[in-house]
Scaffold this active site. Structure first.
Site, PDB file in Angstrom:
ATOM      1  N   GLY A  94     -12.955  -4.307   1.130  1.00 53.88           N
ATOM      2  CA  GLY A  94     -14.348  -3.995   1.359  1.00 53.88           C
ATOM      3  C   GLY A  94     -14.786  -2.914   0.133  1.00 53.88           C
ATOM      4  O   GLY A  94     -15.987  -2.800  -0.507  1.00 53.88           O
ATOM      5  N   LYS A  97     -19.645 -17.381   2.112  1.00 55.47           N
ATOM      6  CA  LYS A  97     -21.119 -17.404   2.175  1.00 55.47           C
ATOM      7  C   LYS A  97     -21.742 -16.626   0.942  1.00 55.47           C
ATOM      8  O   LYS A  97     -21.276 -15.672   0.523  1.00 55.47           O
ATOM      9  CB  LYS A  97     -21.542 -16.880   3.452  1.00 55.47           C
ATOM     10  CG  LYS A  97     -21.328 -17.587   4.762  1.00 55.47           C
ATOM     11  CD  LYS A  97     -21.819 -17.035   5.825  1.00 55.47           C
ATOM     12  CE  LYS A  97     -21.398 -17.972   7.312  1.00 55.47           C
ATOM     13  NZ  LYS A  97     -21.978 -17.320   8.303  1.00 55.47           N
ATOM     14  N   ARG A 154       0.785  -1.214  -0.036  1.00 55.39           N
ATOM     15  CA  ARG A 154       0.059   0.013   0.197  1.00 55.39           C
ATOM     16  C   ARG A 154       0.881   1.239  -0.101  1.00 55.39           C
ATOM     17  O   ARG A 154       0.382   2.333  -0.493  1.00 55.39           O
ATOM     18  CB  ARG A 154      -0.941  -0.048   1.224  1.00 55.39           C
ATOM     19  CG  ARG A 154      -1.918  -1.012   1.081  1.00 55.39           C
ATOM     20  CD  ARG A 154      -2.806  -1.181   2.361  1.00 55.39           C
ATOM     21  NE  ARG A 154      -4.248  -1.711   1.777  1.00 55.39           N
ATOM     22  CZ  ARG A 154      -5.193  -1.867   2.702  1.00 55.39           C
ATOM     23  NH1 ARG A 154      -4.933  -1.784   3.982  1.00 55.39           N
ATOM     24  NH2 ARG A 154      -6.334  -2.832   2.499  1.00 55.39           N
ATOM     25  N   GLY A 163      -8.682  -8.113  -0.574  1.00 56.07           N
ATOM     26  CA  GLY A 163      -8.911  -9.211   0.741  1.00 56.07           C
ATOM     27  C   GLY A 163      -8.268 -10.466   0.328  1.00 56.07           C
ATOM     28  O   GLY A 163      -7.165 -10.467  -0.037  1.00 56.07           O
TER      29      GLY A 163
HETATM   30  P1  AMP Z   1     -15.292 -14.160   2.282  1.00 52.02           P
HETATM   31  O1  AMP Z   1     -14.911 -13.609   3.152  1.00 52.02           O
HETATM   32  O2  AMP Z   1     -16.922 -14.400   2.222  1.00 52.02           O
HETATM   33  O3  AMP Z   1     -14.518 -13.943   1.212  1.00 52.02           O
HETATM   34  O4  AMP Z   1     -14.660 -15.709   2.759  1.00 52.02           O
HETATM   35  C1  AMP Z   1     -13.550 -16.053   2.460  1.00 52.02           C
HETATM   36  C2  AMP Z   1     -13.265 -17.147   3.684  1.00 52.02           C
HETATM   37  O5  AMP Z   1     -14.144 -18.391   2.989  1.00 52.02           O
HETATM   38  C3  AMP Z   1     -11.850 -17.701   3.693  1.00 52.02           C
HETATM   39  O6  AMP Z   1     -11.365 -17.574   4.938  1.00 52.02           O
HETATM   40  C4  AMP Z   1     -11.987 -19.037   3.349  1.00 52.02           C
HETATM   41  O7  AMP Z   1     -11.217 -20.043   4.273  1.00 52.02           O
HETATM   42  C5  AMP Z   1     -13.580 -19.505   3.330  1.00 52.02           C
HETATM   43  N1  AMP Z   1     -13.914 -20.681   2.543  1.00 52.02           N
HETATM   44  C6  AMP Z   1     -13.640 -20.869   1.154  1.00 52.02           C
HETATM   45  N2  AMP Z   1     -14.206 -21.838   1.036  1.00 52.02           N
HETATM   46  C7  AMP Z   1     -14.976 -22.602   1.873  1.00 52.02           C
HETATM   47  C8  AMP Z   1     -15.372 -23.838   2.167  1.00 52.02           C
HETATM   48  N3  AMP Z   1     -15.504 -24.795   1.113  1.00 52.02           N
HETATM   49  N4  AMP Z   1     -15.920 -24.057   3.236  1.00 52.02           N
HETATM   50  C9  AMP Z   1     -15.552 -23.113   4.565  1.00 52.02           C
HETATM   51  N5  AMP Z   1     -15.116 -22.187   4.374  1.00 52.02           N
HETATM   52  C10 AMP Z   1     -14.742 -21.816   3.112  1.00 52.02           C
END
Ligand code: AMP
Length: 398
Positions: free
Chosen positions: A378, A199, A37, A355
């Protein structure tokens, strides 16, 4: 881009107050451990110096909860920046009041000053008008180069623009907006989005904003299992959001009626627990036994994604394909990073949201092999969701 930038101004003799994003990771002995950064802010700083202006930098670092906290001091960052610039960087022990004004009054053209952490004052995140006015009184020109905080209306990103004009974008902000606008505006086709992460709930606004614009959507990561469940499949102990099942079904239907290809994993790496050392197997997604969970995409899925990306002219990627923090479930994410690098070489425009995906592409060593890696997780997500970023909207337009 309609936002005014530092290229539209003559900065000779001006005291230029620049909001940068120096929220960098630090080691336990308070040294900068990743200076991406800071490096990204250098073109803006150098341009002001070359014009004959003086540079006053302000930033936040960490979450000091509105009071001075030595571990979140920006002083070590001033030293690091001095090394990168090859010139002295002065430091003011506070971002407002006497320390700031004395340092600014003594600042000469061609000199650089860094102010202490903005978030040592609770007023910063509250977008307090009085605090914004105090900051504004330090410069003659305001430049926002902190894309990573542009989605927050804080005193140093939004409030200040009501008291200090001209208010323009720096080079990093300009670059971020130009690339992300390509992704949400008028991209070269075929245009493919790859979304992953834990999610659906975290990405639903991105999906809905991009759905009418893209030719294909690749879904990986934990959220794929809610889509499988919505189709009546068994997914063992994989991550499922029961309250999002009808939404997943709706997205599947929408993709069908709009003739948009929605590509879900065909195989996955499953484990008997959420642990790097868990037992592992690769199975088709229709064969996940009870008691096992999908933690990464499998090799056949990587091949499918490869076929898609070979056709693409624009690719946006946000979110890991698996639990990439655990080396045994990082392969799918690292392979996608590699495919993006190959697609870039073949002429596609490739944009990686900040991220986790930015961390993954750096881990894979392809950070410089894609068109753009956003410095703001974000902020880039909100941009892809089609939201207005307050820190950007507050700047002057041409
Ligand atoms: P996000 O902040 O929604 O982009 O999610 C990122 C997180 O999703 C990371 O910390 C990953 O470890 C988690 N993740 C990715 N694939 C899976 C999975 N199949 N099951 C559980 N967590 C997951």
């Amino acid at each position: 881009m309609t936002t005014k930038t530092i290229d539209d101004l003559n900065l000779k003799g001006k005291k230029v107050l620049v909001r940068v994003d120096f929220n960098v990771p630090m080691t336990s002995d308070l040294k900068v451990s990743d200076d991406k950064r800071i490096v990204e802010s250098l073109p803006t700083i150098k341009k002001i110096l070359a014009d004959g202006g003086s540079v006053i930098l302000m930033s936040h670092l960490g979450r000091p909860k509105g009071k001075p906290t030595p571990e979140f001091s920006l002083k070590p960052v001033a030293a690091h920046l001095a090394g990168l610039l090859g010139r002295e960087v002065k430091f003011a022990e506070d971002c407002i009041g006497k320390p700031a004004h004395t340092a600014v009054d003594n600042l000469q053209p061609g000199e650089v000053l860094l102010l202490e952490n903005l978030r040592f004052h609770a007023e910063e995140e509250k977008n307090d008008q009085g605090f914004a006015r105090e900051l504004a009184s330090l410069g003659n020109v305001y430049v926002n180069d902190a894309f990573g905080t542009a989605h927050r209306a804080h005193a140093s990103t939004e409030g200040i623009t009501h008291f200090l004009k001209p208010a323009v974008a720096g080079y990093l902000m300009k670059k971020e907006i130009e690339y992300l606008t390509k992704a949400v505006g008028n991209p070269e086709r075929p245009y493919i989005a790859i979304l992953g992460g834990a999610k659906i709930s975290g990405k639903i606004d991105v999906i809905q904003n991009l759905l009418p614009k893209i030719d294909a959507l690749v879904i990986g990561g934990g959220m794929a299992f809610t889509f499988f469940r919505a189709q009546g499949m068994e997914v063992g102990d994989s991550l499922v959001e029961p309250e999002k099942l009808s939404l997943a079904k709706q997205i599947l239907d929408e993709a069908k009626t709009k003739h948009m290809r929605l590509i879900l994993p065909v195989d996955c790496v499953i484990a008997d627990k959420m642990d790097n050392d868990a037992q592992r197997k690769i199975v088709p997604v229709s064969k996940i036994p009870a008691g096992w969970r999908g933690l990464d995409i499998g090799p056949e899925t990587v091949k499918v994604i490869n076929m898609e990306l070979r056709k693409a002219k624009t690719i946006v990627w946000n979110g890991p394909m698996g639990v990439f923090e655990m080396p045994n479930f990082a392969n799918g994410t690292l392979e996608v990073a590699k495919l993006l690098a190959e697609a870039t070489k073949a002429g596609a425009i490739t944009i990686v949201g900040g991220g986790d995906s930015a961390a993954a592409i750096a881990q894979a060593g392809f950070e410089n092999a894609v068109s753009h890696v956003s410095t703001g997780g974000g902020a880039s997500l909100e941009f892809l969701e089609g939201k207005v970023l307050p820190g950007l909207a507050a700047l002057d337009v041409k």
